[in-house]
Design a protein around this motif. Structure first.
Motif, PDB file in Angstrom:
ATOM      1  N   ALA A  33       0.819  -1.217   0.000  1.00  0.00           N
ATOM      2  CA  ALA A  33       0.000   0.000   0.000  1.00  0.00           C
ATOM      3  C   ALA A  33       0.850   1.263   0.000  1.00  0.00           C
ATOM      4  CB  ALA A  33      -0.922   0.006   1.220  1.00  0.00           C
ATOM      5  N   ARG A  34       2.155   1.152   0.343  1.00  0.00           N
ATOM      6  CA  ARG A  34       3.008   2.337   0.428  1.00  0.00           C
ATOM      7  C   ARG A  34       3.956   2.437  -0.752  1.00  0.00           C
ATOM      8  NH1 ARG A  34       3.521   0.897   6.192  1.00  0.00           N
ATOM      9  NH2 ARG A  34       5.429  -0.202   5.598  1.00  0.00           N
ATOM     10  N   SER A  35       3.602   1.864  -1.874  1.00  0.00           N
ATOM     11  CA  SER A  35       4.485   1.883  -3.032  1.00  0.00           C
ATOM     12  C   SER A  35       4.711   3.311  -3.527  1.00  0.00           C
ATOM     13  CB  SER A  35       3.880   1.043  -4.160  1.00  0.00           C
ATOM     14  OG  SER A  35       4.629   1.227  -5.353  1.00  0.00           O
ATOM     15  N   PRO A  36       5.974   3.679  -3.849  1.00  0.00           N
ATOM     16  CA  PRO A  36       6.262   5.024  -4.364  1.00  0.00           C
ATOM     17  C   PRO A  36       6.094   5.142  -5.872  1.00  0.00           C
ATOM     18  CG  PRO A  36       8.310   3.838  -4.033  1.00  0.00           C
ATOM     19  CD  PRO A  36       7.194   2.896  -3.609  1.00  0.00           C
ATOM     20  N   TYR A  37       5.659   4.075  -6.522  1.00  0.00           N
ATOM     21  CA  TYR A  37       5.657   4.076  -7.986  1.00  0.00           C
ATOM     22  C   TYR A  37       4.621   5.011  -8.596  1.00  0.00           C
ATOM     23  CZ  TYR A  37       8.676  -0.037  -7.627  1.00  0.00           C
ATOM     24  OH  TYR A  37       9.714  -0.888  -7.341  1.00  0.00           O
ATOM     25  N   ASP A  38       3.595   5.366  -7.836  1.00  0.00           N
ATOM     26  CA  ASP A  38       2.583   6.285  -8.366  1.00  0.00           C
ATOM     27  C   ASP A  38       3.175   7.640  -8.725  1.00  0.00           C
ATOM     28  OD1 ASP A  38       0.304   4.724  -8.437  1.00  0.00           O
ATOM     29  OD2 ASP A  38      -0.182   5.087  -6.338  1.00  0.00           O
ATOM     30  N   THR A  39       4.178   8.071  -7.972  1.00  0.00           N
ATOM     31  CA  THR A  39       4.722   9.420  -8.150  1.00  0.00           C
ATOM     32  C   THR A  39       6.117   9.424  -8.769  1.00  0.00           C
ATOM     33  OG1 THR A  39       5.554   9.365  -5.867  1.00  0.00           O
ATOM     34  CG2 THR A  39       3.375  10.335  -6.224  1.00  0.00           C
ATOM     35  N   ASP A  40       6.706   8.261  -8.973  1.00  0.00           N
ATOM     36  CA  ASP A  40       8.047   8.213  -9.552  1.00  0.00           C
ATOM     37  C   ASP A  40       7.942   8.150 -11.081  1.00  0.00           C
ATOM     38  OD1 ASP A  40      10.669   7.308 -10.484  1.00  0.00           O
ATOM     39  OD2 ASP A  40      11.088   6.991  -8.364  1.00  0.00           O
ATOM     40  N   PRO A  41       8.509   9.138 -11.784  1.00  0.00           N
ATOM     41  CA  PRO A  41       8.371   9.160 -13.251  1.00  0.00           C
ATOM     42  C   PRO A  41       9.114   8.031 -13.943  1.00  0.00           C
ATOM     43  CG  PRO A  41       9.894  10.863 -12.529  1.00  0.00           C
ATOM     44  CD  PRO A  41       9.288  10.275 -11.284  1.00  0.00           C
ATOM     45  N   HIS A  42      10.032   7.372 -13.253  1.00  0.00           N
ATOM     46  CA  HIS A  42      10.797   6.286 -13.869  1.00  0.00           C
ATOM     47  C   HIS A  42      10.141   4.924 -13.696  1.00  0.00           C
ATOM     48  CE1 HIS A  42      13.779   9.527 -13.182  1.00  0.00           C
ATOM     49  NE2 HIS A  42      14.219   9.152 -14.376  1.00  0.00           N
ATOM     50  N   ALA A  43       9.059   4.858 -12.934  1.00  0.00           N
ATOM     51  CA  ALA A  43       8.288   3.616 -12.804  1.00  0.00           C
ATOM     52  C   ALA A  43       7.164   3.631 -13.832  1.00  0.00           C
ATOM     53  CB  ALA A  43       7.724   3.493 -11.397  1.00  0.00           C
ATOM     54  N   SER A  44       6.958   2.518 -14.484  1.00  0.00           N
ATOM     55  CA  SER A  44       5.918   2.464 -15.515  1.00  0.00           C
ATOM     56  C   SER A  44       4.526   2.425 -14.877  1.00  0.00           C
ATOM     57  CB  SER A  44       6.111   1.219 -16.382  1.00  0.00           C
ATOM     58  OG  SER A  44       5.815   0.052 -15.637  1.00  0.00           O
ATOM     59  N   PRO A  45       3.504   2.898 -15.616  1.00  0.00           N
ATOM     60  CA  PRO A  45       2.132   2.798 -15.087  1.00  0.00           C
ATOM     61  C   PRO A  45       1.745   1.365 -14.746  1.00  0.00           C
ATOM     62  CG  PRO A  45       2.203   4.258 -16.990  1.00  0.00           C
ATOM     63  CD  PRO A  45       3.558   3.620 -16.900  1.00  0.00           C
ATOM     64  N   ALA A  46       2.266   0.394 -15.523  1.00  0.00           N
ATOM     65  CA  ALA A  46       1.934  -1.006 -15.241  1.00  0.00           C
ATOM     66  C   ALA A  46       2.487  -1.428 -13.883  1.00  0.00           C
ATOM     67  CB  ALA A  46       2.496  -1.900 -16.338  1.00  0.00           C
ATOM     68  N   MET A  47       3.672  -0.938 -13.518  1.00  0.00           N
ATOM     69  CA  MET A  47       4.245  -1.288 -12.229  1.00  0.00           C
ATOM     70  C   MET A  47       3.436  -0.701 -11.088  1.00  0.00           C
ATOM     71  SD  MET A  47       8.272  -0.750 -13.182  1.00  0.00           S
ATOM     72  CE  MET A  47       8.848  -0.965 -11.502  1.00  0.00           C
ATOM     73  N   ALA A  48       3.000   0.554 -11.257  1.00  0.00           N
ATOM     74  CA  ALA A  48       2.160   1.170 -10.231  1.00  0.00           C
ATOM     75  C   ALA A  48       0.854   0.407 -10.081  1.00  0.00           C
ATOM     76  CB  ALA A  48       1.896   2.630 -10.582  1.00  0.00           C
ATOM     77  N   ALA A  49       0.289  -0.029 -11.230  1.00  0.00           N
ATOM     78  CA  ALA A  49      -0.951  -0.815 -11.175  1.00  0.00           C
ATOM     79  C   ALA A  49      -0.705  -2.162 -10.518  1.00  0.00           C
ATOM     80  CB  ALA A  49      -1.505  -0.998 -12.583  1.00  0.00           C
ATOM     81  N   ASP A  50       0.458  -2.776 -10.808  1.00  0.00           N
ATOM     82  CA  ASP A  50       0.793  -4.052 -10.175  1.00  0.00           C
ATOM     83  C   ASP A  50       0.757  -3.948  -8.652  1.00  0.00           C
ATOM     84  OD1 ASP A  50       1.137  -5.412 -12.507  1.00  0.00           O
ATOM     85  OD2 ASP A  50       3.329  -5.314 -12.521  1.00  0.00           O
ATOM     86  N   GLU A  51       1.364  -2.876  -8.124  1.00  0.00           N
ATOM     87  CA  GLU A  51       1.438  -2.727  -6.677  1.00  0.00           C
ATOM     88  C   GLU A  51       0.054  -2.619  -6.051  1.00  0.00           C
ATOM     89  OE1 GLU A  51       4.542  -2.722  -4.839  1.00  0.00           O
ATOM     90  OE2 GLU A  51       4.967  -3.614  -6.783  1.00  0.00           O
ATOM     91  N   LYS A  52      -0.855  -1.917  -6.731  1.00  0.00           N
ATOM     92  CA  LYS A  52      -2.226  -1.803  -6.216  1.00  0.00           C
ATOM     93  C   LYS A  52      -2.911  -3.160  -6.216  1.00  0.00           C
ATOM     94  CE  LYS A  52      -3.217   3.031  -7.391  1.00  0.00           C
ATOM     95  NZ  LYS A  52      -1.848   3.435  -7.714  1.00  0.00           N
ATOM     96  N   VAL A  53      -2.720  -3.914  -7.286  1.00  0.00           N
ATOM     97  CA  VAL A  53      -3.329  -5.245  -7.358  1.00  0.00           C
ATOM     98  C   VAL A  53      -2.706  -6.173  -6.327  1.00  0.00           C
ATOM     99  CG1 VAL A  53      -3.615  -7.281  -8.823  1.00  0.00           C
ATOM    100  CG2 VAL A  53      -4.010  -5.005  -9.769  1.00  0.00           C
TER     101      VAL A  53
END
Length: 362
Positions: free
Chosen positions: A104-124
């Motif tokens: 739940a505390r993934s920083p990928y939502d705000t990091d421009p170098h993380a892909s949208p798919a990675m941010a979505a992965d963390e939520k799932v």
């Protein structure tokens, strides 16, 4: 892959340090899921291994940005290392609860170098781990509820008791006797209450579950009247669905086959056992209630005994509150502080009343 916005600017030394930290954390999280999978079988094992594979994809993303393994690999975060340590040694619900919070505390939502798919992965992943943790919470909930309530009630009630009596100015021996009497009376009362509560709830569940009472008469039912459909309508089916289900059941019964039943949620698993709940409640209440009495047991009195009792109970309240927070997948600190405020609030009220009564009796 990196987003276009991330590709437009060269990587800085700070970026590379952050990517290396992400890489270390992803490896630690993957190790957590593999350790948990080694202690499980069947569907849960497959789910955990799939999560580990997803973390492997995230590792490859950061390795690609770094251009390979960094020369100086940082250690994973303390949170990730602690979760991995628990997973290797216990594989318990605590580990899944910590993993749920980590996702739940993934920083990928705000990091421009993380892909949208990675941010979505963390939520799932958060929802997947929540589902796995929920299974353990259901198995634990009955006994755990009794244990937590018992310990917390023992801490708060006996602290309030000894604070109130001690404030009246009576002899230390009387405070000690009152604390021990409060421990025994409260523990027995809690155990009896939990036993009756859980046994009654299980009996209520037994009375509401579908039974095979009418199965023997199924082959002789009038197909045209088909009152069996009323059974399914009483269980919540619509008229057409109930009639269709009744016809299927009658056809199987007349063919000599055992009637099939829908799988129901096992409410007994959530409620727990009456004897286990009673024993847990008794032991944890007694364990909590003995803590405020310890200063008087060791011969202290006056302000020294009060201060030590408050310190010991405060630590215990913080621990129980944090434990509840962790197991519920919530932040432990607010729950710990809430427990502390409730316990000390009750003690303050009785202490003031004890002072009032002590002055009036004097």
């Amino acid at each position: 892959m990196p987003t276009p916005a991330a590709d437009s600017a060269p990587a800085t030394a700070s970026d590379r340090r952050r990517w290396a930290q992400y890489l270390a954390d992803e490896r630690a999280e993957g190790a957590v899921y593999r350790s948990l999978a080694a202690r499980r079988a069947g569907e849960e094992r497959e789910i955990l291994l799939s999560l580990a594979e997803a973390e492997k994809r995230h590792e490859e993303h950061w390795l690609g940005l770094l251009g390979g393994e960094p020369q100086r690999m940082p250690r994973a975060s303390l949170r990730s290392r602690s979760t991995a340590w628990l997973a290797r040694r216990f594989g318990s619900i605590f580990t899944l609860a910590l993993a749920q919070r980590a996702e739940a505390r993934s920083p990928y939502d705000t990091d421009p170098h993380a892909s949208p798919a990675m941010a979505a992965d963390e939520k799932v992943h958060h929802e997947v781990v929540r589902g796995l943790a929920a299974r353990g919470r259901r198995r634990l909930s009955g006994t755990f509820r009794a244990a937590v309530f018992g310990a917390n009630d023992g801490l708060v009630s006996n602290l309030a008791l000894v604070m109130g009596i001690g404030a009246t100015g009576v002899a230390p021996q009387f405070v000690l006797f009152s604390g021990v009497a409060g421990l025994l009376a409260g523990a027995l009362s809690m155990a009896a209450g939990e036993f009756v509560s859980v046994r009654s709830q299980r009996e209520m569940l037994d009375s509401t579950e579908p039974s095979d009472y009418a199965d023997a008469g199924l082959p002789d039912l009038d197909l045209d009247a088909n009152e069996l459909a009323l059974v399914y309508r009483a269980r919540g089916m619509g008229q057409d669905d109930a009639l269709e289900q009744a016809n299927r059941v009658l056809a199987r019964a007349r063919a000599g086959k055992t009637p099939t039943r829908p799988t129901a949620i096992d409410g007994h698993e959530v409620v727990g056992g009456a004897w286990k709940a009673a024993a847990s409640s008794f032991l944890f209440f007694a364990g909590g209630a003995i803590i405020p009495v310890l200063p008087w047991i060791f011969g202290l009195s006056g302000i020294a005994a009060v201060a030590l009792a408050l310190a010991l109970v405060g630590l215990a309240l913080l621990a129980t509150g944090a434990t509840v927070g962790l197991l519920s997948g919530a932040a432990p600190l607010p729950r710990a502080l809430r427990q502390l405020a409730i316990g000390f609030g009750a003690a303050a009220v009785t202490y003031v009343l004890g002072l009032v009564f002590g002055v009036s009796l004097g």
